[in-house]
Design a protein around this motif. Sequence first.
Motif, mmCIF file in Angstrom:
data_model
loop_
_atom_site.group_PDB
_atom_site.id
_atom_site.type_symbol
_atom_site.label_atom_id
_atom_site.label_comp_id
_atom_site.label_asym_id
_atom_site.label_seq_id
_atom_site.Cartn_x
_atom_site.Cartn_y
_atom_site.Cartn_z
ATOM 1 N N LYS A 32 58.433 57.474 -1.185
ATOM 2 C CA LYS A 32 59.356 58.988 -0.555
ATOM 3 C C LYS A 32 59.040 60.587 -1.678
ATOM 4 N N ALA A 33 58.550 60.189 -2.526
ATOM 5 C CA ALA A 33 58.698 61.333 -3.787
ATOM 6 C C ALA A 33 57.511 61.525 -3.476
ATOM 7 N N LYS A 34 56.600 60.925 -2.930
ATOM 8 C CA LYS A 34 54.949 60.874 -3.159
ATOM 9 C C LYS A 34 55.088 61.747 -1.689
ATOM 10 N N LEU A 35 55.489 61.355 -0.572
ATOM 11 C CA LEU A 35 55.275 61.735 0.819
ATOM 12 C C LEU A 35 55.637 63.493 0.786
ATOM 13 N N THR A 36 56.847 63.122 0.120
ATOM 14 C CA THR A 36 57.240 64.997 0.204
ATOM 15 C C THR A 36 56.560 65.629 -0.850
ATOM 16 N N VAL A 37 56.005 65.699 -1.510
ATOM 17 C CA VAL A 37 54.743 66.476 -2.842
ATOM 18 C C VAL A 37 53.543 67.075 -1.452
ATOM 19 N N ALA A 38 53.522 65.558 -0.660
ATOM 20 C CA ALA A 38 51.901 66.200 0.354
ATOM 21 C C ALA A 38 52.315 66.802 1.625
ATOM 22 N N LEU A 39 53.897 66.375 1.856
ATOM 23 C CA LEU A 39 54.381 66.982 3.028
ATOM 24 C C LEU A 39 54.540 68.882 3.001
ATOM 25 N N LEU A 40 55.486 69.355 1.820
ATOM 26 C CA LEU A 40 55.932 70.336 1.415
ATOM 27 C C LEU A 40 55.422 71.366 1.620
ATOM 28 N N PRO A 41 53.605 71.051 0.360
ATOM 29 C CA PRO A 41 53.147 72.785 1.420
ATOM 30 C C PRO A 41 52.861 72.863 2.415
ATOM 31 N N SER A 42 51.936 71.807 2.851
ATOM 32 C CA SER A 42 51.108 71.369 4.659
ATOM 33 C C SER A 42 52.082 71.796 5.746
ATOM 34 N N THR A 43 53.723 71.653 5.445
ATOM 35 C CA THR A 43 54.424 71.871 6.220
ATOM 36 C C THR A 43 55.155 72.662 6.401
ATOM 37 N N CYS A 44 55.288 74.159 5.164
ATOM 38 C CA CYS A 44 55.266 75.451 5.147
ATOM 39 C C CYS A 44 54.039 76.152 5.522
ATOM 40 N N ALA A 45 52.915 74.727 5.685
ATOM 41 C CA ALA A 45 51.323 75.704 5.508
ATOM 42 C C ALA A 45 51.649 75.961 7.522
ATOM 43 N N LEU A 46 52.147 75.333 7.992
ATOM 44 C CA LEU A 46 51.916 74.757 9.420
ATOM 45 C C LEU A 46 52.955 75.531 10.167
#
Length: 540
Positions: A402-416
């Motif tokens: 859960k934590a590792k997915l959040t770290v990867a998704l947080l900046p990329s989701t904002c950029a998308l």
Amino acid sequence: MNVRLIMHLASIFALSSIRAKRTKGSVPKQFAKSPIVNIIFSVVGFPLSVILTYLFITRFIKGEVLINPACTQLLIFLPSFTVLLSIMFSLMFEFSQSSSAASTDMISWLPIGATEYVLGSALCTMYFASPVLSLILGVSLGLAIYAGMTTVWVLTAALGLLGAFLGAFVIEVVRALINRASATLYKCGGRSTIVIRLFTSILLIVTFSIMFNFNVLQTLIQWFVGNISNAWFIPMLWSSLAIMNFIRVDLTRMTIYTLLSATFTLAFLWISVKTREKYWVSVPVSIKLAPPKIYSPKRGFLGMLGFTAAEAALIRKDLRSLIRRKEMASWIAIPVIMCIVTIITTPWNPTASAMDKMLFFMMPALGILLLAFFLSLVGIGQEGSAFVNLLKAPLGARQIVKAKLTVALLPSTCALAILIVFFQVLVQPRLEVMLAVAITSFATLLEATLMGLAVGARYPDFTEVPRARFVSQRGALLGMALMGATVMATCSPIFAYLFFPSKSLSLSTATIITVAIITITCYLGYRAAMSGVEQIYKKG
């Protein structure tokens, strides 16, 4: 200048780079004992690529009308491309190594001058770039033999090797300046310093990649002068202009541009030596300790989102590592390069069709997709030997995933999300199209993240070496193939609707099929990621 010392120093640099990839404490064997494998590959690969290229042309293409123009363009392009090639090899080595290996203090104690150091480092760069150079020159020679342009190829090969050394000398200047800038920034201290260091590292990678990108150069030349023959003021193109004038049998201009290329290379050698002399000794780093603060537990923003204290601590630690660890700069820079190069080389045309406008956003979207994939792929391996601390911490496999997915998704989701907003403003699609694009984009982002974590958990590289890669080479290749297949499967209904219109397949139907595929792949990806982390727990 001691030639023997230069060769010995180049061998030491190459050998240390080879051995840096081995597991900590292991004994080097076979080719790891001496830097020779690239030389063997280059010696064998050059004649083999010449023969295979010539046989392929004579048996399958057999068309001088097609081969001659292609050979001419390739021979003109090669000298400038070798500069880019040398720079990219050096940049990847420079920014993939950890900060613990970036210091040159040990060299300061040896009887080595700045000239020997620069030339030895440049030869080391040539050693690692030699396999690619041999293949490129071999293919071009096969074309040149068929087209009857062997004489032109000889000059191209000479100027290409000169360009490769030019790129190596340019990087020596960059390395010296980076070491100086890093020491200065560390001396200032503060969190803003860490952000500036990361931004500077990424900016340098992106700037030099774009500066020596041939498509970008060609676009800039078209903007200002119309064609390459008028670009005499760009030193990086002098070698290509020499080849062009040699083909046109303008020997005077060919000689001038050849001499200018050689002079420019020697000038950069002198600049790199002087820069290395000036910044030979690293500036002492001053460490500033902030006054102690009384700890008081806070729920924080992550706690409000439903994360436990342990999960929030892991997420904050990984987010800080994105800006504090030098090794992460190259993983972040690659998607940034893809976005910027697309914007520069493909100018926005307001009068273009809706399909062309949508295609304009595909490469930046792919860059964001790769960002999420890379961050999740290296999420487990970047822990290094400290991963054992996670096994002892109050964290289960589900919480780590859960934590590792959040770290990867947080900046990329904002950029998308920002990219989707620009897409809506500039393209102005109808509501049905916008929903299909948004659902597909965010879904493929989640899929890429899950696939990256699933592969990264099975093929982590915990070895702490000067150039840590966080994931094994097999895992990286497998992850890229798996991500590509998953994304293509997810987007296939939308592509079928766009390129193979049918009355039985509407956009809403394609979107529903896409959602169904997303649900299945995300579930399988999550289970695979959980299984991978659980296996690490069992081994640990």
